[in-house]
Design a protein around this motif. Structure first.
Motif, PDB file in Angstrom:
ATOM      1  N   ARG A 145      27.013  58.088  -5.720  1.00  0.00           N
ATOM      2  CA  ARG A 145      25.618  57.523  -5.927  1.00  0.00           C
ATOM      3  C   ARG A 145      24.902  58.373  -7.010  1.00  0.00           C
ATOM      4  NH1 ARG A 145      22.727  56.231  -1.022  1.00  0.00           N
ATOM      5  NH2 ARG A 145      21.950  58.510  -1.406  1.00  0.00           N
ATOM      6  N   ASN A 147      26.433  60.413  -9.379  1.00  0.00           N
ATOM      7  CA  ASN A 147      27.188  60.236 -10.447  1.00  0.00           C
ATOM      8  C   ASN A 147      26.631  58.887 -11.204  1.00  0.00           C
ATOM      9  OD1 ASN A 147      28.486  62.564 -10.461  1.00  0.00           O
ATOM     10  ND2 ASN A 147      30.460  61.784  -9.937  1.00  0.00           N
ATOM     11  N   SER A 148      26.613  57.833 -10.356  1.00  0.00           N
ATOM     12  CA  SER A 148      26.495  56.497 -11.026  1.00  0.00           C
ATOM     13  C   SER A 148      25.117  56.593 -11.434  1.00  0.00           C
ATOM     14  CB  SER A 148      26.490  55.471  -9.819  1.00  0.00           C
ATOM     15  OG  SER A 148      25.675  55.383  -8.745  1.00  0.00           O
ATOM     16  N   LEU A 149      23.838  57.272 -10.615  1.00  0.00           N
ATOM     17  CA  LEU A 149      22.655  57.194 -11.047  1.00  0.00           C
ATOM     18  C   LEU A 149      22.510  58.074 -12.507  1.00  0.00           C
ATOM     19  CD1 LEU A 149      20.509  58.282  -8.024  1.00  0.00           C
ATOM     20  CD2 LEU A 149      20.263  56.308  -9.357  1.00  0.00           C
ATOM     21  N   GLU A 150      23.203  58.901 -12.562  1.00  0.00           N
ATOM     22  CA  GLU A 150      23.342  60.012 -13.917  1.00  0.00           C
ATOM     23  C   GLU A 150      24.202  58.710 -14.920  1.00  0.00           C
ATOM     24  OE1 GLU A 150      25.268  64.101 -14.980  1.00  0.00           O
ATOM     25  OE2 GLU A 150      24.342  63.885 -12.872  1.00  0.00           O
ATOM     26  N   LEU A 151      24.941  58.278 -14.661  1.00  0.00           N
ATOM     27  CA  LEU A 151      25.436  57.432 -15.545  1.00  0.00           C
ATOM     28  C   LEU A 151      24.413  56.206 -16.081  1.00  0.00           C
ATOM     29  CD1 LEU A 151      28.510  56.938 -16.547  1.00  0.00           C
ATOM     30  CD2 LEU A 151      28.944  54.892 -15.100  1.00  0.00           C
ATOM     31  N   ALA A 152      23.863  55.765 -14.864  1.00  0.00           N
ATOM     32  CA  ALA A 152      22.945  54.656 -15.266  1.00  0.00           C
ATOM     33  C   ALA A 152      22.016  55.183 -16.312  1.00  0.00           C
ATOM     34  CB  ALA A 152      22.261  54.335 -14.122  1.00  0.00           C
ATOM     35  N   LEU A 153      21.543  56.454 -15.990  1.00  0.00           N
ATOM     36  CA  LEU A 153      20.308  57.097 -16.736  1.00  0.00           C
ATOM     37  C   LEU A 153      21.143  57.395 -18.345  1.00  0.00           C
ATOM     38  CD1 LEU A 153      17.704  58.147 -15.463  1.00  0.00           C
ATOM     39  CD2 LEU A 153      18.731  60.409 -16.436  1.00  0.00           C
ATOM     40  N   GLU A 155      23.319  55.638 -19.699  1.00  0.00           N
ATOM     41  CA  GLU A 155      23.504  54.241 -20.420  1.00  0.00           C
ATOM     42  C   GLU A 155      22.084  53.881 -20.826  1.00  0.00           C
ATOM     43  OE1 GLU A 155      25.162  51.623 -17.330  1.00  0.00           O
ATOM     44  OE2 GLU A 155      27.114  52.096 -17.884  1.00  0.00           O
ATOM     45  N   ASN A 156      20.965  53.905 -20.172  1.00  0.00           N
ATOM     46  CA  ASN A 156      19.701  53.678 -20.406  1.00  0.00           C
ATOM     47  C   ASN A 156      19.349  54.344 -21.726  1.00  0.00           C
ATOM     48  OD1 ASN A 156      17.355  52.418 -20.083  1.00  0.00           O
ATOM     49  ND2 ASN A 156      16.844  53.324 -18.259  1.00  0.00           N
ATOM     50  N   ARG A 157      19.783  55.699 -21.860  1.00  0.00           N
ATOM     51  CA  ARG A 157      19.500  56.330 -23.172  1.00  0.00           C
ATOM     52  C   ARG A 157      19.966  55.985 -24.260  1.00  0.00           C
ATOM     53  NH1 ARG A 157      19.493  62.792 -21.489  1.00  0.00           N
ATOM     54  NH2 ARG A 157      18.681  62.164 -19.781  1.00  0.00           N
TER      55      ARG A 157
END
Ligand SMILES: *[C@@H]1O[C@H](CO)[C@@H](O)[C@H](O)[C@H]1NC(C)=O
Ligand SMILES: *[C@@H]1O[C@H](CO)[C@@H](O)[C@H](O)[C@H]1NC(C)=O
Ligand SMILES: *[C@@H]1O[C@H](CO)[C@@H](O)[C@H](O)[C@H]1NC(C)=O
Ligand SMILES: [Ca+2]
Length: 485
Positions: A145, A147-153, A155-157
């Motif tokens: 979770r 990792n996926s949060l970081e990934l989402a961040l 992606e957002n960037r």
């Protein structure tokens, strides 16, 4: 009577049974039986002591067959005893078998219990293992979770950056479109101003002998110097303001009176050009003394050693508008300015330099965001004064665009000596001295304007048509020569 028999049997059975198992509950009826039969007191006491626990076999099951034998008349003591004993034996055998069966059952049960215990232990182990696995899983899930949060961040960037990029790109296109519009307006206005001026002059005194205005160099060139410079609307004309009609032409030639003497003067003799200076081991760019072949006069020049292996003799330099370049023939022939800032080496000196051998020409242009571009010509020389110091150029190479070839073979023109191919005097419109044609694709001796794009009646800035167009005045310019190796 029946009760007596029952008690006796019970006593016997008790004696027997106690051998196997004296584990159970206390016998409830013992006390009342004791009081009825005194003659069996002793054994009764024994029973009372030994059989303090209940039997494994329930009483009812025993009484059944025994009661049958006790139904007869007044029983003989011996007979009853024999019968009872055989019955008892039978019952006992049965009991024993049953007990054995029970024992077996107990054994089996014991095994089962052991097995159960083992299973339970195993289950406990399994439980702890499962718990461990569960914790691991939980840990993994949490990590995933994260990792996926970081990934989402991230992606957002990335999305943000992309949208920003798109925004900037569209803004850039907007600005380009606006630049096109403004350029067209400037072109129209220049034409309009020229037309109005002509009409104005005709209206005031009908001076029909006035020369026509030379054609304008296109404002939008093939290559654009820098976007930022194009939108500055600020036009400073300090240099222009400083000029007055009276003083302009009378300025005396000032060949490098200012500045410190060159460091090479004392130790080494004068060189024929900066290439020789460089070959003599001088690595520092700066002022040096030269003496050209066949001449007895020393000339001061700036030697550029920081560019393309050095050895470049600089004969023209613009950088800050500190020197007026709108001068007469004599000035352009002899030279003027300050060697360490803006100067013109002089047509005679350039002629004498290029006469010494085969030289090539390098023109360095810098725009208002500090970008430098180059135009190089494979050969360069001037013809003599009687030929009007005609310029002779080789082939072009570089990234500035070839704006000088348009002037190839043309004599030099100043305000007081018109040798150009235009009906009027190009020096008048371009406010400089140059190898004007009709009139020019470049005007490196023009007026130094600050900020790039300038507004003027004529294209009199320091322009290079292929880099910036006719209304973009360059920030700095250098013209230099070096022998062809
Ligand atoms: C992306 O941009 C939005 C607003 O445009 C902002 O709220 C958000 O924090 C930005 N995200 C990152 C990772 O910069
Ligand atoms: C410039 O002039 C041309 C014709 O001379 C015209 O078509 C064009 O619209 C004008 N542009 C501007 C911005 O006035
Ligand atoms: C140029 O060279 C000639 C000789 O070839 C010489 O007489 C003349 O003085 C020189 N000019 C300058 C400015 O040094
Ligand atoms: Ca002319």
């Amino acid at each position: 009577m029946r009760r007596e028999v029952t008690w006796w049997l019970c006593a016997a059975l008790c004696l027997f049974a106690c051998g196997f198992a004296c584990a159970g509950q206390p016998l409830g009826q013992q006390h009342s039986l004791q009081s009825t039969r005194r003659r069996r007191a002793a054994s009764n006491d024994d029973i009372n002591k030994k059989c303090s626990y209940t039997f494994l076999i329930p009483q009812q099951r025993i009484t059944g067959p025994i009661c049958a034998s006790a139904t007869g008349p007044e029983p003989d003591r011996d007979r009853v005893t024999r019968m009872d004993i055989s019955d008892l034996r039978e019952v006992l055998g049965k009991q024993r078998r049953e007990i054995e069966t029970l024992q077996l059952v107990v054994d089996v049960d014991g095994n089962l219990v052991n097995e159960m215990k083992l299973l339970r232990k195993e289950s406990r182990n399994m439980n702890s293992r499962v718990t461990q696995l569960y914790m691991q899983l939980l840990h993994e899930i949490i990590r995933k979770r994260d990792n996926s949060l970081e990934l989402a961040l991230l992606e957002n960037r990335v999305l943000n950056a992309t949208s920003e990029m798109l925004r900037l790109a569209s803004r850039y296109r907007e600005l380009e479109a606006r630049f096109g519009q403004l350029a067209s307006v400037v072109n129209n206005q220049s034409a309009l101003i020229a037309a109005l001026e002509e009409r104005c002059l005709q209206a005031y005194g009908g001076r029909h002998d006035l020369p026509a205005v030379p054609p304008l160099v296109p404002v939008v060139p093939e290559s654009i110097p820098a976007n930022s410079g194009r939108f500055t609307n600020e036009i400073t004309r300090e240099h222009n303001r400083a000029l007055t009609r009276g003083s302009r032409m009378d300025a005396p030639p000032t060949v490098s009176p200012v500045g410190i003497p060159p460091p090479t003067l004392s130790t080494e003799g004068p060189f024929r050009d900066c290439f020789q200076v460089r070959q003599a081991g001088n690595k520092a760019s700066g002022m040096y003394l030269l003496k050209t072949d066949g001449s007895d006069r020393l000339i001061q020049v700036w030697c550029e050693h920081g560019l393309d292996n050095g050895g470049w003799t600089v004969f023209q330099r613009r950088k800050d508008g500190s020197v007026n370049f709108f001068r007469n023939w004599e000035n352009y022939k002899k030279g003027f300015g300050n060697i360490d800032s803006e100067y013109w080496l002089g047509l005679e000196n350039i002629y004498n330099l290029t006469k010494q051998g085969d030289y090539r020409l390098l023109v360095e242009l810098e725009d208002w965001v500090g970008k430098k571009v180059y135009a190089e010509y494979s050969s360069f020389r001037l013809e003599s004064e009687s030929e009007g110091f005609r310029i002779r150029l080789g082939t072009y190479q570089g990234n500035a665009g070839d704006s000088l070839s348009n002037h190839n073979g043309k004599p030099f023109t100043t305000l007081d000596r018109d040798r150009d191919t235009f009906s009027g005097n190009c020096a008048h419109f371009h406010k400089g001295g140059w190898w004007y044609n009709a009139c020019g694709q470049t005007n490196l001796n023009g007026v130094w304007y600050s900020g790039g794009v300038y507004r003027s009646k004529f294209q009199d800035g320091i322009f290079w048509a292929d880099y910036g167009g006719g209304f973009y005045s360059l920030k700095s310019v250098r013209m230099m020569i070096r022998p062809i190796e």
